[in-house]
Design a protein around this motif. Structure first.
Motif, mmCIF file in Angstrom:
data_model
loop_
_atom_site.group_PDB
_atom_site.id
_atom_site.type_symbol
_atom_site.label_atom_id
_atom_site.label_comp_id
_atom_site.label_asym_id
_atom_site.label_seq_id
_atom_site.Cartn_x
_atom_site.Cartn_y
_atom_site.Cartn_z
ATOM 1 N N LYS A 231 2.793 18.371 -0.543
ATOM 2 C CA LYS A 231 2.421 17.454 -1.618
ATOM 3 C C LYS A 231 3.445 17.501 -2.755
ATOM 4 C CE LYS A 231 -1.527 17.319 0.655
ATOM 5 N NZ LYS A 231 -1.768 16.268 1.668
ATOM 6 N N ASP B 94 -5.935 16.893 3.320
ATOM 7 C CA ASP B 94 -6.009 15.452 3.577
ATOM 8 C C ASP B 94 -4.593 14.871 3.581
ATOM 9 O OD1 ASP B 94 -6.372 12.714 3.634
ATOM 10 O OD2 ASP B 94 -8.075 12.745 2.255
ATOM 11 N N PRO B 95 -4.119 14.351 4.720
ATOM 12 C CA PRO B 95 -2.750 13.817 4.765
ATOM 13 C C PRO B 95 -2.556 12.570 3.908
ATOM 14 C CG PRO B 95 -3.947 13.349 6.803
ATOM 15 C CD PRO B 95 -4.801 14.274 6.021
ATOM 16 N N ALA B 96 -3.638 11.923 3.501
ATOM 17 C CA ALA B 96 -3.507 10.730 2.646
ATOM 18 C C ALA B 96 -3.111 11.091 1.219
ATOM 19 C CB ALA B 96 -4.821 9.948 2.635
ATOM 20 N N ILE B 97 -3.358 12.344 0.848
ATOM 21 C CA ILE B 97 -3.014 12.784 -0.508
ATOM 22 C C ILE B 97 -1.530 13.119 -0.549
ATOM 23 C CG2 ILE B 97 -3.397 14.543 -2.278
ATOM 24 C CD1 ILE B 97 -5.690 12.569 -1.953
ATOM 25 N N ARG B 98 -0.786 12.350 -1.303
ATOM 26 C CA ARG B 98 0.665 12.563 -1.388
ATOM 27 C C ARG B 98 1.052 13.442 -2.571
ATOM 28 N NH1 ARG B 98 3.437 6.730 -1.001
ATOM 29 N NH2 ARG B 98 5.324 8.022 -1.112
ATOM 30 N N ARG C 287 -8.071 9.937 -5.834
ATOM 31 C CA ARG C 287 -9.031 10.014 -4.731
ATOM 32 C C ARG C 287 -10.002 11.179 -4.885
ATOM 33 N NH1 ARG C 287 -7.457 8.594 1.434
ATOM 34 N NH2 ARG C 287 -9.507 8.812 2.365
ATOM 35 N N ARG D 55 -3.849 5.934 -7.099
ATOM 36 C CA ARG D 55 -5.293 5.955 -6.863
ATOM 37 C C ARG D 55 -5.751 7.400 -6.895
ATOM 38 N NH1 ARG D 55 -8.690 5.587 -1.326
ATOM 39 N NH2 ARG D 55 -10.751 5.821 -2.273
ATOM 40 N N GLU E 242 -1.813 8.115 -3.522
ATOM 41 C CA GLU E 242 -3.142 8.716 -3.595
ATOM 42 C C GLU E 242 -2.999 10.164 -4.048
ATOM 43 O OE1 GLU E 242 -6.176 7.979 -0.954
ATOM 44 O OE2 GLU E 242 -5.540 5.954 -0.427
ATOM 45 N N SER F 140 0.819 -1.212 0.000
ATOM 46 C CA SER F 140 0.000 0.000 0.000
ATOM 47 C C SER F 140 0.851 1.260 0.000
ATOM 48 C CB SER F 140 -0.934 0.002 1.217
ATOM 49 O OG SER F 140 -0.176 -0.061 2.411
#
Length: 333
Positions: free
Chosen positions: A91, A64-68, A34, A32, A8, A3
């Motif tokens: 980012k 959003d910390p999931a967005i790299r 998002r 992915r 993302e 993962s």
């Protein structure tokens, strides 16, 4: 796949080029998509539905910390602000060219990217085209000896709507900027002088909007290498994209990609198919490869082929070309 290796992303812009990039991301097992952000809600919702993403606003996406990483394919006037905000949010950034239509604003933005130590890829997709990258590798590898003359031909099949001209930044900042970047890249040297001449021969509405549609530019490097760029907004036979490199030991040519490779020969002579219709078809591989390269950079497995500094330098050259076209004199760049 682990993962941690799946990036993302959010995409800004659900227009024509945004759709191309979003679909490349959606089809890539390492990414992915998002979020989709666009002021035109129906376009954003359609693209999000196709790619299994959500429609959100800019703040939601960047916080959003999931967005790299982000892909910026929105209108040019949004690029610099989004680059700066994304860089400050930590980012990685991929942005379509240009950074901005104004050179000083582009420089300010590039400075922020450097201050934040952000990954910032610029969408000079032609560097990733398999034919052109093969030509670049052959030139760099000495297959034609010392490069002496580079000739770049770039002609659109038909002019854009006149309403597009005013917001595009004009032919030199919008269209030729790709060729100016290719010249720097292939020659491996910075141009130090440009001379441009231009006309409006295709559409009087383009002249009324204050732009040109036909142009020739000559560039010279400090060592004396020469480059000539030929641009037109009209090529009735299709999208004309060719590069010729001439050197002390020979010549390399990257020719047009045609609809097919069939050649008919009969009593009337020989004939073949036309070049591909436009940039979306011609550079489909380049769009996919440039995003693959971007992901490699995020994962620490490669280096950027075109970054914010390349964006600034191409815009500097475009400004020199504009000045030369207006004054009729060679301009130091």
């Amino acid at each position: 796949m682990e993962s941690a290796d799946v990036i993302e992303l959010c995409i800004f812009g659900a227009g024509r080029i945004g759709n191309i990039h979003a679909r490349c991301l959606h089809q890539n097992p390492r990414t992915r998509l998002r979020y989709v952000v666009d002021t035109h809600q129906p376009a954003a919702e359609a693209l999000a539905a196709e790619c299994g993403a959500q429609v959100v606003d800019t703040e939601t996406a960047l916080n959003d910390p999931a967005i790299r990483a982000v892909v910026i394919a929105s209108s040019t006037d949004t690029h610099a602000d989004l680059i700066e905000r994304a860089a400050k949010a930590g980012k990685a950034i991929f942005c379509e060219k240009p950074i901005d239509l104004g050179l000083e604003r582009a420089k300010e933005c590039a400075a922020v990217v450097r201050e934040q130590n952000a990954i910032c890829a610029l969408g000079f997709n032609r560097r990733f085209d398999p034919q052109f990258s093969a030509l670049k590798a052959a030139v760099s590898g000495g297959q034609i000896g010392d490069l002496e003359i580079l000739t770049i031909t770039s002609r659109d099949p038909s002019p854009p709507p006149a309403g597009y001209i005013g917001k595009s930044g004009g032919m030199f900042r919008d269209m030729m900027i790709h060729d100016l970047d290719m010249a720097r890249w292939i020659m491996g040297e910075e141009p130090v002088e440009v001379f441009a001449t231009s006309s409006c021969l295709v559409d009087p509405a383009i002249a009324a909007a204050g732009d040109v549609d036909t142009a020739l530019v000559t560039m010279k490097t400090e060592s004396g290498k020469l480059c000539q760029i030929s641009n037109s907004r009209r090529a009735v036979y299709g999208y004309d994209q060719r590069i010729e490199a001439f050197g002390s030991l020979g010549m390399l040519q990257a020719r047009n990609m045609n609809e097919n490779n069939l050649v008919l020969t009969n009593s009337n002579g020989s004939s073949g198919s036309k070049p591909l219709a436009f940039f979306l078809e011609r550079y489909a591989d380049a769009y996919r490869i440039e995003l693959e390269s971007f992901v490699d950079c995020i994962l620490g497995r490669g280096e950027l082929l075109a970054n914010e500094n390349d964006g600034v330098r191409a815009l500097e050259l475009a400004e020199g070309v504009i000045e030369s076209s207006k004054t009729g004199r060679a301009v130091a760049v």
